[in-house]
Scaffold this active site. Structure first.
Site, PDB file in Angstrom:
ATOM      1  N   ARG A  25      -3.635  14.559 -12.225  1.00 39.83           N
ATOM      2  CA  ARG A  25      -4.655  14.528 -11.180  1.00 39.83           C
ATOM      3  C   ARG A  25      -4.936  15.950 -10.700  1.00 39.83           C
ATOM      4  O   ARG A  25      -6.077  16.295 -10.381  1.00 39.83           O
ATOM      5  CB  ARG A  25      -4.231  13.644 -10.015  1.00 39.83           C
ATOM      6  N   ARG A  88      -1.204  16.965   1.119  1.00 42.84           N
ATOM      7  CA  ARG A  88      -0.905  15.952   0.104  1.00 42.84           C
ATOM      8  C   ARG A  88      -2.128  15.053  -0.063  1.00 42.84           C
ATOM      9  O   ARG A  88      -2.723  14.609   0.922  1.00 42.84           O
ATOM     10  CB  ARG A  88       0.307  15.126   0.525  1.00 42.84           C
ATOM     11  N   ILE A  89      -2.509  14.816  -1.312  1.00 45.65           N
ATOM     12  CA  ILE A  89      -3.592  13.874  -1.610  1.00 45.65           C
ATOM     13  C   ILE A  89      -3.033  12.862  -2.598  1.00 45.65           C
ATOM     14  O   ILE A  89      -2.903  13.155  -3.782  1.00 45.65           O
ATOM     15  CB  ILE A  89      -4.850  14.587  -2.140  1.00 45.65           C
ATOM     16  N   GLY A  90      -2.691  11.692  -2.081  1.00 48.65           N
ATOM     17  CA  GLY A  90      -1.968  10.748  -2.912  1.00 48.65           C
ATOM     18  C   GLY A  90      -2.500   9.337  -2.845  1.00 48.65           C
ATOM     19  O   GLY A  90      -3.555   9.065  -2.279  1.00 48.65           O
ATOM     20  N   SER A  91      -1.739   8.433  -3.443  1.00 49.66           N
ATOM     21  CA  SER A  91      -2.071   7.014  -3.426  1.00 49.66           C
ATOM     22  C   SER A  91      -1.057   6.279  -2.569  1.00 49.66           C
ATOM     23  O   SER A  91       0.048   6.769  -2.327  1.00 49.66           O
ATOM     24  CB  SER A  91      -2.072   6.444  -4.852  1.00 49.66           C
ATOM     25  N   GLU A 182       3.795   5.089   1.053  1.00 52.18           N
ATOM     26  CA  GLU A 182       3.854   6.058  -0.038  1.00 52.18           C
ATOM     27  C   GLU A 182       5.252   6.632  -0.046  1.00 52.18           C
ATOM     28  O   GLU A 182       6.139   6.067   0.603  1.00 52.18           O
ATOM     29  CB  GLU A 182       2.743   7.106   0.088  1.00 52.18           C
ATOM     30  N   GLU A 184       6.236  10.354  -0.102  1.00 52.13           N
ATOM     31  CA  GLU A 184       6.415  11.806  -0.031  1.00 52.13           C
ATOM     32  C   GLU A 184       6.231  12.453   1.341  1.00 52.13           C
ATOM     33  O   GLU A 184       6.835  13.491   1.631  1.00 52.13           O
ATOM     34  CB  GLU A 184       5.440  12.482  -1.010  1.00 52.13           C
ATOM     35  N   SER A 206      -4.362   2.384  -3.242  1.00 49.55           N
ATOM     36  CA  SER A 206      -4.400   2.069  -4.670  1.00 49.55           C
ATOM     37  C   SER A 206      -4.022   0.617  -4.955  1.00 49.55           C
ATOM     38  O   SER A 206      -4.324   0.089  -6.021  1.00 49.55           O
ATOM     39  CB  SER A 206      -3.459   2.992  -5.443  1.00 49.55           C
ATOM     40  N   ARG A 220      -6.348   5.835 -10.646  1.00 53.40           N
ATOM     41  CA  ARG A 220      -5.587   6.671  -9.706  1.00 53.40           C
ATOM     42  C   ARG A 220      -5.672   8.143 -10.083  1.00 53.40           C
ATOM     43  O   ARG A 220      -5.625   9.018  -9.234  1.00 53.40           O
ATOM     44  CB  ARG A 220      -4.120   6.209  -9.658  1.00 53.40           C
TER      45      ARG A 220
END
Length: 237
Positions: A25, A88-91, A182, A184, A206, A220
């Site tokens: 990603r 942070r750019i997450g799911s 999530e 993290e 997600s 994702r």
């Protein structure tokens, strides 16, 4: 200069780093949105790039999965590479009908049962907080681009496959106010506080514990573009 986990030289990273969990990603973001992206590290396959977005230097690097992994990378970025801001750019998996598949969520705090912070420096709390300034920049970016954004507490878990009472997530939602889960942000926020730096977390839903919907691995990796645009736009604020 390099570390056991990062081959970049000092000065290779911009002051702001966007951190998706998945290094692919990070590659997608760099190749899609950044001008003249340069691969600055690929140790252990954890890809990190630096380029510019609308003329402003920015880096993007994978964090891996879980608090130990983002704990290592964010600590080194903050303390050895002079990075000031990590977003942070997450799911995440939704605990609430308020947060639906593909919704963008800004974390206002991270609750966790993790011992990460206590082990790292004796911090005994179970909630860590993001940088108000970074969160404000993300809000302004979302507003300017007309991208809807939900805000709330997120649950940072050490365990993905949890063998527990099936309604554990409902208790976390109802008793702790957790909107989604999530793995993290609790550690990232703690590292930022411990080093005097800034961190924030923007996540895209997600999958959902409520509706049981799921996104694919490919979605994702490449389809969370609303979240990416909000994060990139925040560096211009």
């Amino acid at each position: 200069m390099s570390t056991p986990h990062n081959a970049a030289n000092k000065g290779d990273f911009a002051k702001t780093v966007l951190m998706p969990g998945d290094p692919l990603r990070a590659q997608f973001i760099a190749e899609t949105f950044l001008k003249d992206p340069k691969l600055v590290t690929s140790v252990r396959g954890m890809l990190g790039y630096t380029g510019t977005y609308e003329g402003v230097p920015v880096s993007v690097m994978g964090s891996g999965m879980g608090m130990p992994s983002i704990g290592i990378y964010s600590w080194e970025l903050f303390t050895q590479y002079d990075v000031d801001n990590i977003i942070r750019i997450g799911s995440a998996g939704s605990y609430s009908p308020k947060a639906k598949i593909f919704d963008v969520v800004l974390a206002t705090s991270a609750y966790s049962e993790s011992s990460y912070a206590k082990t790292q420096n004796g911090f005994a709390g179970d909630v860590t907080l993001p940088s108000p300034a970074l969160c404000d920049a993300l809000r302004k970016s979302a507003a300017k681009q007309g991208i809807p954004m939900i805000e709330g507490v997120i649950h940072s878990s050490d365990v993905f496959y949890r063998d527990d009472a099936p309604d554990y997530w409902e208790k976390l939602r109802d008793e702790k106010g957790c909107l989604a889960v999530e793995m993290e942000s609790f550690a990232l926020f703690h590292n930022a506080a411990a080093t005097g730096k800034n961190a924030a977390c923007l996540i895209t839903i997600s999958d959902s514990f409520v509706s049981h919907e799921e996104t694919t691995a490919e979605q994702r990796q490449t389809s969370f573009t609303q979240m990416m645009k909000v994060a990139l736009g925040s560096i211009l604020e």
